[in-house]
Design a protein around this motif. Structure first.
Motif, PDB file in Angstrom:
ATOM      1  N   ILE A  19      12.071  -4.102   4.316  1.00  0.00           N
ATOM      2  CA  ILE A  19      12.006  -3.939   2.864  1.00  0.00           C
ATOM      3  C   ILE A  19      11.795  -2.455   2.504  1.00  0.00           C
ATOM      4  N   ASP A  20      11.575  -2.176   1.211  1.00  0.00           N
ATOM      5  CA  ASP A  20      11.331  -0.822   0.716  1.00  0.00           C
ATOM      6  C   ASP A  20      12.588   0.039   0.922  1.00  0.00           C
ATOM      7  N   LEU A  21      13.628  -0.314   0.195  1.00  0.00           N
ATOM      8  CA  LEU A  21      14.949   0.275   0.463  1.00  0.00           C
ATOM      9  C   LEU A  21      15.270   1.512  -0.385  1.00  0.00           C
ATOM     10  N   LEU A  48       2.834  17.475   8.864  1.00  0.00           N
ATOM     11  CA  LEU A  48       3.130  18.699   8.102  1.00  0.00           C
ATOM     12  C   LEU A  48       3.275  18.391   6.604  1.00  0.00           C
ATOM     13  N   ARG A  49       3.911  17.267   6.301  1.00  0.00           N
ATOM     14  CA  ARG A  49       4.073  16.866   4.885  1.00  0.00           C
ATOM     15  C   ARG A  49       2.710  16.563   4.250  1.00  0.00           C
ATOM     16  N   PHE A  50       1.853  15.838   4.988  1.00  0.00           N
ATOM     17  CA  PHE A  50       0.510  15.527   4.456  1.00  0.00           C
ATOM     18  C   PHE A  50      -0.287  16.812   4.267  1.00  0.00           C
ATOM     19  N   SER A  65       0.838  -1.199   0.000  1.00  0.00           N
ATOM     20  CA  SER A  65       0.000   0.000   0.000  1.00  0.00           C
ATOM     21  C   SER A  65       0.873   1.248   0.000  1.00  0.00           C
ATOM     22  N   GLY A  66       1.957   1.219  -0.802  1.00  0.00           N
ATOM     23  CA  GLY A  66       2.893   2.348  -0.850  1.00  0.00           C
ATOM     24  C   GLY A  66       2.214   3.637  -1.309  1.00  0.00           C
ATOM     25  N   ASN A  67       2.679   4.742  -0.783  1.00  0.00           N
ATOM     26  CA  ASN A  67       2.085   6.040  -1.125  1.00  0.00           C
ATOM     27  C   ASN A  67       2.798   6.732  -2.278  1.00  0.00           C
ATOM     28  N   VAL A  68       3.922   6.146  -2.747  1.00  0.00           N
ATOM     29  CA  VAL A  68       4.732   6.855  -3.730  1.00  0.00           C
ATOM     30  C   VAL A  68       4.972   6.022  -5.010  1.00  0.00           C
ATOM     31  N   ASN A  69       5.497   4.821  -4.887  1.00  0.00           N
ATOM     32  CA  ASN A  69       5.795   3.984  -6.058  1.00  0.00           C
ATOM     33  C   ASN A  69       4.635   3.028  -6.367  1.00  0.00           C
ATOM     34  N   ILE A  96       8.442   4.199  15.415  1.00  0.00           N
ATOM     35  CA  ILE A  96       7.595   4.320  16.607  1.00  0.00           C
ATOM     36  C   ILE A  96       6.266   5.013  16.288  1.00  0.00           C
ATOM     37  N   ARG A  97       6.298   6.058  15.470  1.00  0.00           N
ATOM     38  CA  ARG A  97       5.030   6.747  15.180  1.00  0.00           C
ATOM     39  C   ARG A  97       4.069   5.813  14.423  1.00  0.00           C
ATOM     40  N   SER A  98       4.610   4.927  13.597  1.00  0.00           N
ATOM     41  CA  SER A  98       3.709   4.075  12.805  1.00  0.00           C
ATOM     42  C   SER A  98       3.240   2.851  13.590  1.00  0.00           C
ATOM     43  N   VAL A 131      -0.008  16.437  -4.799  1.00  0.00           N
ATOM     44  CA  VAL A 131       0.929  16.167  -5.888  1.00  0.00           C
ATOM     45  C   VAL A 131       1.990  15.134  -5.507  1.00  0.00           C
ATOM     46  N   TYR A 132       2.110  14.797  -4.231  1.00  0.00           N
ATOM     47  CA  TYR A 132       3.201  13.920  -3.784  1.00  0.00           C
ATOM     48  C   TYR A 132       2.669  12.549  -3.359  1.00  0.00           C
ATOM     49  N   PHE A 133       1.811  12.522  -2.332  1.00  0.00           N
ATOM     50  CA  PHE A 133       1.285  11.241  -1.830  1.00  0.00           C
ATOM     51  C   PHE A 133       0.056  10.838  -2.650  1.00  0.00           C
ATOM     52  N   LYS A 134      -0.019   9.541  -2.966  1.00  0.00           N
ATOM     53  CA  LYS A 134      -1.225   9.049  -3.646  1.00  0.00           C
ATOM     54  C   LYS A 134      -2.419   9.220  -2.716  1.00  0.00           C
ATOM     55  N   GLY A 147      15.239   5.255   6.222  1.00  0.00           N
ATOM     56  CA  GLY A 147      14.455   6.395   5.746  1.00  0.00           C
ATOM     57  C   GLY A 147      12.944   6.214   5.864  1.00  0.00           C
ATOM     58  N   ASP A 148      12.472   4.960   5.902  1.00  0.00           N
ATOM     59  CA  ASP A 148      11.017   4.736   5.881  1.00  0.00           C
ATOM     60  C   ASP A 148      10.652   3.414   6.579  1.00  0.00           C
ATOM     61  N   PRO A 149      11.160   3.210   7.820  1.00  0.00           N
ATOM     62  CA  PRO A 149      10.936   1.896   8.444  1.00  0.00           C
ATOM     63  C   PRO A 149       9.592   1.795   9.148  1.00  0.00           C
ATOM     64  N   LYS A 150       8.533   2.151   8.429  1.00  0.00           N
ATOM     65  CA  LYS A 150       7.217   2.093   9.070  1.00  0.00           C
ATOM     66  C   LYS A 150       6.771   0.647   9.197  1.00  0.00           C
ATOM     67  N   ILE A 151       5.740   0.453   9.980  1.00  0.00           N
ATOM     68  CA  ILE A 151       5.306  -0.898  10.359  1.00  0.00           C
ATOM     69  C   ILE A 151       5.169  -1.834   9.161  1.00  0.00           C
ATOM     70  N   ASN A 197      17.214  16.725   1.620  1.00  0.00           N
ATOM     71  CA  ASN A 197      16.386  17.279   2.713  1.00  0.00           C
ATOM     72  C   ASN A 197      15.269  16.365   3.200  1.00  0.00           C
ATOM     73  N   PHE A 198      15.340  15.083   2.846  1.00  0.00           N
ATOM     74  CA  PHE A 198      14.345  14.127   3.341  1.00  0.00           C
ATOM     75  C   PHE A 198      14.472  14.066   4.867  1.00  0.00           C
ATOM     76  N   HIS A 199      13.387  14.320   5.567  1.00  0.00           N
ATOM     77  CA  HIS A 199      13.319  14.336   7.039  1.00  0.00           C
ATOM     78  C   HIS A 199      14.054  15.509   7.685  1.00  0.00           C
ATOM     79  N   GLY A 249      -3.684   2.894  13.319  1.00  0.00           N
ATOM     80  CA  GLY A 249      -3.074   2.938  11.983  1.00  0.00           C
ATOM     81  C   GLY A 249      -3.148   4.330  11.388  1.00  0.00           C
ATOM     82  N   GLU A 250      -2.243   4.645  10.441  1.00  0.00           N
ATOM     83  CA  GLU A 250      -2.192   6.025   9.945  1.00  0.00           C
ATOM     84  C   GLU A 250      -3.316   6.367   8.977  1.00  0.00           C
ATOM     85  N   GLU A 251      -4.071   5.355   8.526  1.00  0.00           N
ATOM     86  CA  GLU A 251      -5.151   5.614   7.571  1.00  0.00           C
ATOM     87  C   GLU A 251      -6.522   5.685   8.233  1.00  0.00           C
TER      88      GLU A 251
HETATM   89  C1  GN1 Z   1       5.725   7.341   1.856  1.00  0.00           C
HETATM   90  O1  GN1 Z   1       5.520   5.246  -0.344  1.00  0.00           O
HETATM   91  P1  GN1 Z   1       5.634   4.789   1.063  1.00  0.00           P
HETATM   92  O2  GN1 Z   1       4.277   4.460   1.592  1.00  0.00           O
HETATM   93  O3  GN1 Z   1       6.642   3.666   1.231  1.00  0.00           O
HETATM   94  C2  GN1 Z   1       6.858   8.307   2.169  1.00  0.00           C
HETATM   95  C3  GN1 Z   1       7.285   8.176   3.632  1.00  0.00           C
HETATM   96  C4  GN1 Z   1       6.082   8.378   4.552  1.00  0.00           C
HETATM   97  C5  GN1 Z   1       5.004   7.379   4.166  1.00  0.00           C
HETATM   98  C6  GN1 Z   1       3.755   7.571   5.004  1.00  0.00           C
HETATM   99  C7  GN1 Z   1       9.708   8.609  -0.297  1.00  0.00           C
HETATM  100  O4  GN1 Z   1       6.209   6.018   1.943  1.00  0.00           O
HETATM  101  O5  GN1 Z   1       8.256   9.164   3.933  1.00  0.00           O
HETATM  102  O6  GN1 Z   1       6.444   8.214   5.904  1.00  0.00           O
HETATM  103  O7  GN1 Z   1       4.647   7.510   2.768  1.00  0.00           O
HETATM  104  N1  GN1 Z   1       7.994   8.031   1.282  1.00  0.00           N
HETATM  105  C8  GN1 Z   1       8.608   9.007   0.602  1.00  0.00           C
HETATM  106  O8  GN1 Z   1       2.926   6.482   4.848  1.00  0.00           O
HETATM  107  O9  GN1 Z   1       8.304  10.176   0.732  1.00  0.00           O
END
Ligand code: GN1
Ligand code: MG
Length: 372
Positions: A239-241, A317-319, A26-30, A257-259, A328-331, A219-223, A161-163, A265-267
């Protein structure tokens, strides 16, 4: 299975053997797909992805980082760290194209690549219990343990500037300037940010003072990026490297920790159910520190409470910025989706702030040395 997807998959594996291509995760970007193929004796899988090149402007460098990371972890696993205690640990590897000497496919301006699939393991979007939380912490700690000695100059900065929270705040201010009228929910989200402007540079300032250092990070070690072995319930891979690059490990710890500590859940659309679960946080930190104390400094420990509060604030803040900018960024899959996601993160921040003294005491108790 569309003809276009099949044609791309064929560049990685002969089309005649491919039996299914389905959406994965359920990626938000790729865009991610699981490709299944049947050989003469066995069924195999690989993960095929279209990288979002509006986000990853140099996907070739993302691939280079993945290669460097894989080679480094292979070297480390040749003599497994004692903390691995005999469990399996896997890293997704690049699946090269069949005919060209290339690691990816460029097609109609799109960038496609494939990586190995990790079997007999799965991910979940929501936390199950403290045992699950412990594994999420352990998994992140093991990942950091395996890469902390990879020299950062070997990794490209693929997302500038990520994070870096102050930069997200600058962007937000710019986007907000072009808005004349805000709705009620938008206004209360903006008010929430306004009250928290001070201190958004807490980690970057510590970096500038030399208290914290850049290291390789995920960079993105969410649950839902932690794979859990289906039989043993143990973490076996992160995964998601794509976001592996130099950064502060605090970004990773805060994101994990936040996730995980928001059981809703964040949704979720039920804001009332969003809370920060300190017991889950304790389980994550225990799992993490079991494998990470060896390379953490006293300053690293000192900034843990800050990052646990900052990263959900940053994501909210990003959302919110993306909502104001027209998504334009997150699906998104409905109007107001990003605003709702921002509200969830802000609710979580509020609950973390309410529990800050207890969180600070918890970290002192779990640390094996005085926290600065
Ligand atoms: C994006 O695409 P996804 O779901 O793996 C985002 C993360 C956010 C996350 C929030 C490159 O990750 O920084 O924490 O959504 N990835 C990018 O769900 O911006
Ligand atoms: Mg990701």
């Amino acid at each position: 299975m569309t003809e276009a997807l099949e044609a791309i998959a064929d560049r990685f594996h002969p089309r005649e053997q491919i039996t299914a291509i389905r959406s994965l995760g359920s990626g938000n970007v790729n865009e991610t797909f699981l490709v299944t193929h049947e050989g003469s004796s066995e069924t195999g899988h690989f993960v095929m992805q279209r990288l979002n090149t509006a986000v990853f402007e140099r996907p070739d460098l993302v691939m280079r980082n993945l290669q460097a990371l894989g080679e480094h972890i292979d070297r480390r696993l040749a003599t497994p760290p004692p903390e691995l205690q005999g469990r399996r640990w896997e890293v997704p590897r690049i699946v090269r194209c069949r005919c060209e000497e290339s690691a990816w496919v460029e097609h109609n301006g799109e960038f496609w690549r494939s990586i190995t699939y990790i079997g007999a393991a799965s991910t979940s979007d929501e936390i199950q219990d403290c045992g699950h939380a412990h594994e999420l912490g352990y998994g992140l700690g093991m990942f950091h343990n395996l890469i902390h000695d990879l020299a950062i100059h070997q990794l490209a900065d693929t997302l500038e500037n990520f994070h870096v929270t102050p930069e997200y705040l600058n962007r937000y201010d710019l986007v907000l300037k072009s808005h004349t009228k805000l709705g009620t929910a938008e206004q209360s989200a903006c008010d929430f940010i306004d009250k928290r402007r001070q201190g958004v540079d807490v980690l970057e300032a510590a970096l500038a003072r030399g208290e914290l250092q850049h290291r390789p990070i995920h960079g993105d070690p969410k649950i839902n990026n932690m794979m859990i072995d289906e039989a043993s319930g143990k973490a076996v891979a992160l995964i998601d490297l794509d976001t592996v690059k130099p950064g502060l490990i605090h970004y990773d710890i805060g994101d994990c920790i936040r996730s995980c500590c928001n059981a809703a859940g964040e949704e979720t659309t039920d804001l009332a159910s969003v809370r920060f679960d300190l017991a889950l946080c304790e389980a994550i930190l225990k799992g993490y520190l079991e494998v990470a104390q060896g390379f953490l400094t006293s300053w690293d420990l000192h900034y843990l409470p800050d990052c646990i509060r900052l990263i959900p604030l940053e994501l909210g803040l990003r959302f919110l910025t993306d909502h104001l900018e027209g998504n334009v960024y997150f699906k998104t899959d409905r109007p107001g989706h990003n605003l709702q996601r921002a509200a969830v993160q802000f609710k979580l921040v509020q609950d973390i702030e309410n529990q800050m003294p207890a969180l600070q005491r918890l970290i002192k108790r779990l640390s094996d040395r005085p926290v600065v």
